[in-house]
Scaffold this motif. Structure first.
Motif, PDB file in Angstrom:
ATOM      1  N   LYS A  62       0.891  -1.523  -0.126  1.00  0.00           N
ATOM      2  CA  LYS A  62       0.138   0.061   0.357  1.00  0.00           C
ATOM      3  C   LYS A  62       1.288   1.245  -0.326  1.00  0.00           C
ATOM      4  O   LYS A  62       2.039   1.434   0.580  1.00  0.00           O
ATOM      5  N   THR A  63       0.383   2.851  -0.528  1.00  0.00           N
ATOM      6  CA  THR A  63       0.737   3.560  -0.744  1.00  0.00           C
ATOM      7  C   THR A  63      -0.006   4.156   1.101  1.00  0.00           C
ATOM      8  O   THR A  63      -0.993   4.583   0.868  1.00  0.00           O
ATOM      9  N   ILE A  64       1.172   5.471   0.860  1.00  0.00           N
ATOM     10  CA  ILE A  64       0.706   6.068   2.174  1.00  0.00           C
ATOM     11  C   ILE A  64       0.658   7.483   1.686  1.00  0.00           C
ATOM     12  O   ILE A  64       1.785   8.012   2.106  1.00  0.00           O
ATOM     13  N   ILE A  65      -0.732   7.811   2.507  1.00  0.00           N
ATOM     14  CA  ILE A  65      -0.285   9.746   2.350  1.00  0.00           C
ATOM     15  C   ILE A  65      -0.662   9.985   3.902  1.00  0.00           C
ATOM     16  O   ILE A  65      -1.686   9.639   3.145  1.00  0.00           O
ATOM     17  N   PHE A  66       0.290  10.245   4.957  1.00  0.00           N
ATOM     18  CA  PHE A  66      -0.008  10.499   6.519  1.00  0.00           C
ATOM     19  C   PHE A  66      -0.109  11.017   6.804  1.00  0.00           C
ATOM     20  O   PHE A  66       0.406  11.350   7.604  1.00  0.00           O
ATOM     21  N   GLY A  67       0.060  12.646   5.966  1.00  0.00           N
ATOM     22  CA  GLY A  67      -0.069  13.910   6.789  1.00  0.00           C
ATOM     23  C   GLY A  67       1.062  13.497   7.813  1.00  0.00           C
ATOM     24  O   GLY A  67       2.430  13.086   7.314  1.00  0.00           O
ATOM     25  N   ALA A  68       1.174  13.949   9.111  1.00  0.00           N
ATOM     26  CA  ALA A  68       1.963  14.371  10.117  1.00  0.00           C
ATOM     27  C   ALA A  68       2.593  12.771  10.426  1.00  0.00           C
ATOM     28  O   ALA A  68       3.812  12.695  10.491  1.00  0.00           O
ATOM     29  N   MET A  69       2.149  12.137  10.442  1.00  0.00           N
ATOM     30  CA  MET A  69       2.382  10.850  10.514  1.00  0.00           C
ATOM     31  C   MET A  69       2.902   9.955   9.623  1.00  0.00           C
ATOM     32  O   MET A  69       4.225   9.206  10.037  1.00  0.00           O
ATOM     33  N   ALA A  70       2.930  10.449   8.099  1.00  0.00           N
ATOM     34  CA  ALA A  70       4.428  10.560   7.468  1.00  0.00           C
ATOM     35  C   ALA A  70       5.811  10.753   7.231  1.00  0.00           C
ATOM     36  O   ALA A  70       6.624  10.142   7.598  1.00  0.00           O
ATOM     37  N   VAL A  71       4.848  12.055   7.953  1.00  0.00           N
ATOM     38  CA  VAL A  71       6.420  13.402   9.080  1.00  0.00           C
ATOM     39  C   VAL A  71       7.857  12.277   9.609  1.00  0.00           C
ATOM     40  O   VAL A  71       8.210  12.229  10.048  1.00  0.00           O
ATOM     41  N   ALA A  72       6.584  12.059  11.068  1.00  0.00           N
ATOM     42  CA  ALA A  72       6.715  11.088  11.736  1.00  0.00           C
ATOM     43  C   ALA A  72       7.488  10.185  11.408  1.00  0.00           C
ATOM     44  O   ALA A  72       8.712   9.090  11.659  1.00  0.00           O
ATOM     45  N   GLY A  73       7.916   9.579  10.036  1.00  0.00           N
ATOM     46  CA  GLY A  73       8.565   8.493  10.171  1.00  0.00           C
ATOM     47  C   GLY A  73       7.767   7.358   9.301  1.00  0.00           C
ATOM     48  O   GLY A  73       9.178   6.174   9.107  1.00  0.00           O
ATOM     49  N   MET A  74       6.835   7.250   9.707  1.00  0.00           N
ATOM     50  CA  MET A  74       6.588   6.001  10.693  1.00  0.00           C
ATOM     51  C   MET A  74       5.505   5.139   8.679  1.00  0.00           C
ATOM     52  O   MET A  74       5.292   4.269   9.058  1.00  0.00           O
ATOM     53  N   ALA A  75       5.915   6.167   7.298  1.00  0.00           N
ATOM     54  CA  ALA A  75       5.661   5.240   6.152  1.00  0.00           C
ATOM     55  C   ALA A  75       6.313   4.530   5.890  1.00  0.00           C
ATOM     56  O   ALA A  75       7.338   3.960   4.938  1.00  0.00           O
ATOM     57  N   ALA A  76       6.521   2.749   6.322  1.00  0.00           N
ATOM     58  CA  ALA A  76       7.227   2.159   6.297  1.00  0.00           C
ATOM     59  C   ALA A  76       7.038   1.079   5.062  1.00  0.00           C
ATOM     60  O   ALA A  76       6.611   0.385   5.027  1.00  0.00           O
ATOM     61  N   VAL A  77       7.052   2.086   4.380  1.00  0.00           N
ATOM     62  CA  VAL A  77       6.260   1.099   2.751  1.00  0.00           C
ATOM     63  C   VAL A  77       7.258   0.017   1.955  1.00  0.00           C
ATOM     64  O   VAL A  77       7.169  -1.228   2.075  1.00  0.00           O
ATOM     65  N   SER A  78       8.837   0.925   2.865  1.00  0.00           N
ATOM     66  CA  SER A  78       9.797   0.395   2.096  1.00  0.00           C
ATOM     67  C   SER A  78      10.557  -0.485   2.262  1.00  0.00           C
ATOM     68  O   SER A  78      11.833  -0.697   2.651  1.00  0.00           O
ATOM     69  N   ALA A  79      10.234  -0.616   4.268  1.00  0.00           N
ATOM     70  CA  ALA A  79      10.801  -1.430   4.874  1.00  0.00           C
ATOM     71  C   ALA A  79      11.437  -2.966   4.533  1.00  0.00           C
ATOM     72  O   ALA A  79      12.501  -3.686   4.630  1.00  0.00           O
ATOM     73  N   SER A  80      10.515  -4.104   3.383  1.00  0.00           N
ATOM     74  CA  SER A  80      10.497  -4.876   3.734  1.00  0.00           C
ATOM     75  C   SER A  80      11.515  -5.733   2.293  1.00  0.00           C
ATOM     76  O   SER A  80      11.650  -6.180   1.970  1.00  0.00           O
ATOM     77  N   ALA A  81      11.520  -4.315   0.986  1.00  0.00           N
ATOM     78  CA  ALA A  81      11.550  -4.377   0.155  1.00  0.00           C
ATOM     79  C   ALA A  81      13.315  -4.758  -0.609  1.00  0.00           C
ATOM     80  O   ALA A  81      13.976  -4.398   0.405  1.00  0.00           O
ATOM     81  N   ALA A  82      13.523  -4.938  -1.505  1.00  0.00           N
ATOM     82  CA  ALA A  82      14.830  -5.282  -1.644  1.00  0.00           C
ATOM     83  C   ALA A  82      15.086  -4.110  -2.262  1.00  0.00           C
ATOM     84  O   ALA A  82      15.578  -3.066  -2.409  1.00  0.00           O
ATOM     85  N   THR A  83      16.690  -3.650  -1.060  1.00  0.00           N
ATOM     86  CA  THR A  83      17.233  -2.029  -1.172  1.00  0.00           C
ATOM     87  C   THR A  83      17.716  -2.229  -1.840  1.00  0.00           C
ATOM     88  O   THR A  83      18.309  -1.034  -2.639  1.00  0.00           O
ATOM     89  N   LEU A  84      18.610  -3.210  -2.050  1.00  0.00           N
ATOM     90  CA  LEU A  84      19.451  -3.063  -3.266  1.00  0.00           C
ATOM     91  C   LEU A  84      18.809  -2.877  -4.777  1.00  0.00           C
ATOM     92  O   LEU A  84      19.095  -1.494  -5.185  1.00  0.00           O
ATOM     93  N   ASP A  85      18.286  -3.652  -4.834  1.00  0.00           N
ATOM     94  CA  ASP A  85      17.137  -2.873  -6.603  1.00  0.00           C
ATOM     95  C   ASP A  85      16.612  -1.043  -5.896  1.00  0.00           C
ATOM     96  O   ASP A  85      17.074  -0.509  -6.954  1.00  0.00           O
ATOM     97  N   ASP A  86      16.642  -0.966  -4.644  1.00  0.00           N
ATOM     98  CA  ASP A  86      15.583   0.591  -4.773  1.00  0.00           C
ATOM     99  C   ASP A  86      17.024   1.251  -4.936  1.00  0.00           C
ATOM    100  O   ASP A  86      16.769   2.260  -5.645  1.00  0.00           O
ATOM    101  N   VAL A  87      18.176   0.863  -4.658  1.00  0.00           N
ATOM    102  CA  VAL A  87      19.813   2.170  -4.080  1.00  0.00           C
ATOM    103  C   VAL A  87      19.623   2.026  -5.735  1.00  0.00           C
ATOM    104  O   VAL A  87      20.212   2.935  -6.959  1.00  0.00           O
TER     105      VAL A  87
END
Lengths: 406, 338
Positions: free
Chosen positions: B3-28
């Protein structure tokens, strides 16, 4: 659209009327909008919850009862590092409230004085006030906070200069107050036996002052004679308490700050973090309040003061008796929002190391426990309830000073 | 389901953990750059130089990883983070790795869900005081005013140290190293406490370094190292073995001077495996065969990086001490490349 003729012979309710009948249409739209809004909120919440769960951090508030492990320098209630994160948050909330209350009081005083002086007929004074208002309110408050703090730290003497046999700096006010760049140390009262009576006397004289004020007002209304109330009130304020202080053998003594190995011990310390935050917030918000005060005064028709002058009232009496009471009706609503702004701006405290609730709960606790979501939710709830309390109180006050139309 | 998140203040708080378990290598690889969290400015470890380029001991770890993954040591986006916001930035996916003098602790690993891939500096918390104060031991600091960086292990160690010694103190919590230095130098606090390496770094930047003394007590263990999020083991392995490659290279004698020569093949099978002329270690990581060579080409091996930024020839002047190779009696030790 046929609405006029429907009113006459009430037709049976049909579902299509929810859309096509203007009597129901707005309700339908509101209901649908409300449902969509609730759905959006539910989606956001479930999304956050599932993402947190995916991270392995399910929502939970158990961390609040775990030991905090860190110390806080300014504590209005008992606290040490073995107490819980919840307690640390409470210490932070009280610190927030302290600076907010102090700030609101001084900002109001500054605002009223500056706002009135800005309308002064003295060219220099009114221009000076304009310069103050425009410079202060057009620079972000964070910069003022940091600037005030830097000025205090760099310009005041170090504690180190109070140490030694022949110190470079001295205590002021008969060796009782030490102004240093880490805080101001002041004496604290020590209440010995019998001080209860002195305090009771003092409270009694405060009550007496209120009653005297009412009596003097009623007397003036009835007879027109004006008493020198200020001096009489001052006398009631000082004399009985002082009298009992000596009768009871001076039970209240002062504990003076004494130089220990590193810093002053004994007495109270007002830390520079509090002073700079308090000062900066007051000066900043005061500039906005001054504008509100000016607007309020200018909203009172010129005829009012002309009439007062015609009756022979002096300018300061005119201001305090005629203009300000009427101006208050205009001033109070913007004043409420300035109070709320000041309270919210106090969350910049960490810039100078003042441990408010953002610093404790939203800073150290959040960082040490990694509970971002929970901490921020509590933090938001804190500010929300403080703000709502302030605005409820101020709205009640606004209601009570409104012009009573009969 | 992502899911994508548009979460106002809470996203700013950094909890928009979309890519937490995605492959970081591919992202980079897709971004073409590595987002690396660094200190806001500790000279020697991570600080912008006169031309605004980030340099330092931790910065070189970022650069080595970027070189190993992308083949370009300059493809790094440095994200300066305070001690307070660093974990949120990592957990939220704002940065791919954190190399910011961060102490490896149980709760950060287990509760905050971060993987510490190794230790690049064995440190400990110390106290710095002005010489004029006449203090020779941290045990004499009863009643002192102490400047600390808020949100660090330092803050907790400090509380523990004073409590276990039955002493009192006045904490002055501040956000950054720079704020602390300012307050300390102005005399608003008597003591500045943080990791011994950072104290040495700060002292080196003072106008009169000799007026300040770092007290002998080391009150804590602070193993500092780079870290990544839990849940992406491949990415964790890449950062871990890049750091190990730097360490192993020093042990094996691979330096920036002889790197080109050695990468043509040597008699040592381990050097060959490390530099990719033998075996397929790079492929196992999902990288090119010369990944470690690229990492080493940036600023040499661990020892060279140490000497360049914080070693005894620099103003910071830290001895290797615990951070010597294990063969020289230190703790720096890489598992074998096999």
């Amino acid at each position: 659209m046929a609405m006029a003729d429907q009113a006459g012979n009430q037709p049976a309710f049909r579902l299509s009327m929810l859309i096509y009948d203007s009597r129901y249409r707005s309700l339908t739209i509101q209901a649908v909008a409300l449902m969509l809004f609730m759905l959006a909120v539910a989606w956001l919440l479930s999304n956050a919850a599932s993402n947190l769960a995916a991270l392995g951090k399910p929502l939970g508030f158990g961390f609040l009862s775990q030991p905090a492990g860190y110390d806080i320098n300014q504590r209005l209630i008992e606290y040490n590092n073995q107490m819980s994160h919840g307690r640390a948050a409470l210490v932070g909330i009280l610190n927030t409230l302290l600076v907010a209350v102090l700030g609101c009081i001084t900002a109001t005083a500054i605002g009223i004085i500056v706002g009135v002086l800005r309308l002064s007929s003295n060219w220099i004074i009114s221009r000076l006030m304009t310069v103050y208002i425009e410079t202060v309110r057009n620079v972000p408050v964070l910069l003022w906070i940091i600037l005030t703090n830097a000025l205090l730290i760099e310009s005041l003497p170090k504690i180190a200069s109070f140490r030694g046999k022949d110190p470079a700096s001295d205590l002021i006010l008969w060796d009782s107050v030490a102004v240093t760049n880490s805080g101001t140390f002041i004496p604290s009262p020590v209440f010995g036996g019998g001080s209860g009576i002195v305090i009771a006397m003092f409270v009694l004289s405060l009550i007496a002052i209120v009653f005297f004020g009412r009596w003097a007002k009623a007397r003036q209304a009835a007879t027109g004679a004006i008493l020198p109330t200020f001096w009489i009130k001052l006398a009631i304020f000082i004399i009985p308490a002082l009298l009992f202080f000596f009768i009871m053998g001076r039970p209240v003594t002062l504990e003076y700050p004494e130089m220990a190995r590193f810093r002053f011990e004994g007495g109270y310390v007002i830390r520079n973090s509090l002073i700079s935050l308090w000062l900066a917030l007051s000066l900043y918000t005061g500039a906005f309040i001054a504008e509100a005060v000016r607007a309020g005064i200018q909203a009172v028709s010129q005829g009012q003061s002309e009439a007062a002058f015609a009756l022979g009232l002096r300018p300061n009496k005119t201001m305090s008796l005629i203009v300000l009471p009427q101006a208050l009706r205009v001033i109070i609503p913007p004043l409420i929002s300035q109070y709320l702004n000041l309270t919210k701006n106090s969350s910049l405290a960490i810039a100078v190391g003042y441990m408010d609730v953002t610093g404790t709960l939203g800073g150290i606790t959040l960082n040490q426990t990694g509970r971002e979501m929970e901490s921020l939710m509590i933090l938001m709830a804190c500010y929300l309830s403080i703000s709502i309390t302030v605005s409820v109180f101020m709205n009640w006050y606004n209601e009570s000073i409104k012009m009573k139309e009969r | 389901m992502k899911k994508t998140i548009i979460f106002g203040a809470m996203a700013v708080a950094g909890m928009a953990a979309v890519s937490a378990s995605a492959a970081t290598l591919d992202d980079v690889k897709a971004k073409g750059e590595l987002a690396c969290g660094v200190n806001t400015g500790v000279v020697g470890f991570a600080a912008p130089d006169a031309s605004g380029k980030w340099v330092g001991f931790d910065v070189d770890v970022c650069r080595a990883v970027a070189a190993a993954v992308l083949g370009d040591s300059n493809a790094v986006k440095y994200v300066p983070l305070t001690s307070k916001n660093r974990f949120t930035a990592l957990a939220s996916g704002e940065i791919d790795m954190l190399a910011r003098n961060t102490t490896w602790t149980f709760s950060r690993d287990v509760d905050l869900k971060f993987t510490f891939v190794g230790v690049n500096y064995y440190d400990g918390q110390a106290f710095m005081v002005p010489k004029a104060l006449g203090v020779t031991s941290a045990k004499e600091l009863d009643g002192a005013t102490v400047c600390i960086q808020t949100g660090t292990t330092t803050e907790l160690n400090l509380a523990d140290f004073f409590r276990s010694n039955g002493m009192s103190y006045e904490p002055v919590p501040l956000d950054t190293n720079a704020e602390n230095q300012k307050n300390y130098l102005a005399g608003a606090c008597d003591v500045y406490t943080t990791d011994a390496s950072a104290l040495a770094s700060s002292r080196a930047t003072f106008e009169n370094p000799d007026d300040h003394v770092i007290l002998p007590e080391i009150v804590s263990k602070e193993p500092l190292g780079p870290l990544v999020r839990h849940g992406d083991n491949q990415w964790g392995d890449i950062v871990r073995w890049t750091l190990n490659a730097l360490i192993a290279a020093e042990e094996l004698g691979v330096t920036s001077a002889n790197l080109a020569e050695m990468s043509n093949g040597t008699n040592s099978p381990e050097i060959n495996r490390l530099l990719g002329t033998e075996g397929s270690l790079g492929e196992m990581l999902g990288l090119s065969a010369d990944w470690a060579k690229n990492a080493l080409a940036v600023s040499g091996n661990y020892g060279e990086i140490f000497e360049t930024h914080i070693g005894e020839s620099t103003a910071i002047g830290l001895a290797r001490g615990l951070n010597a190779q294990w063969i020289n009696g230190g703790l720096i030790y890489s598992p074998p490349f096999r």
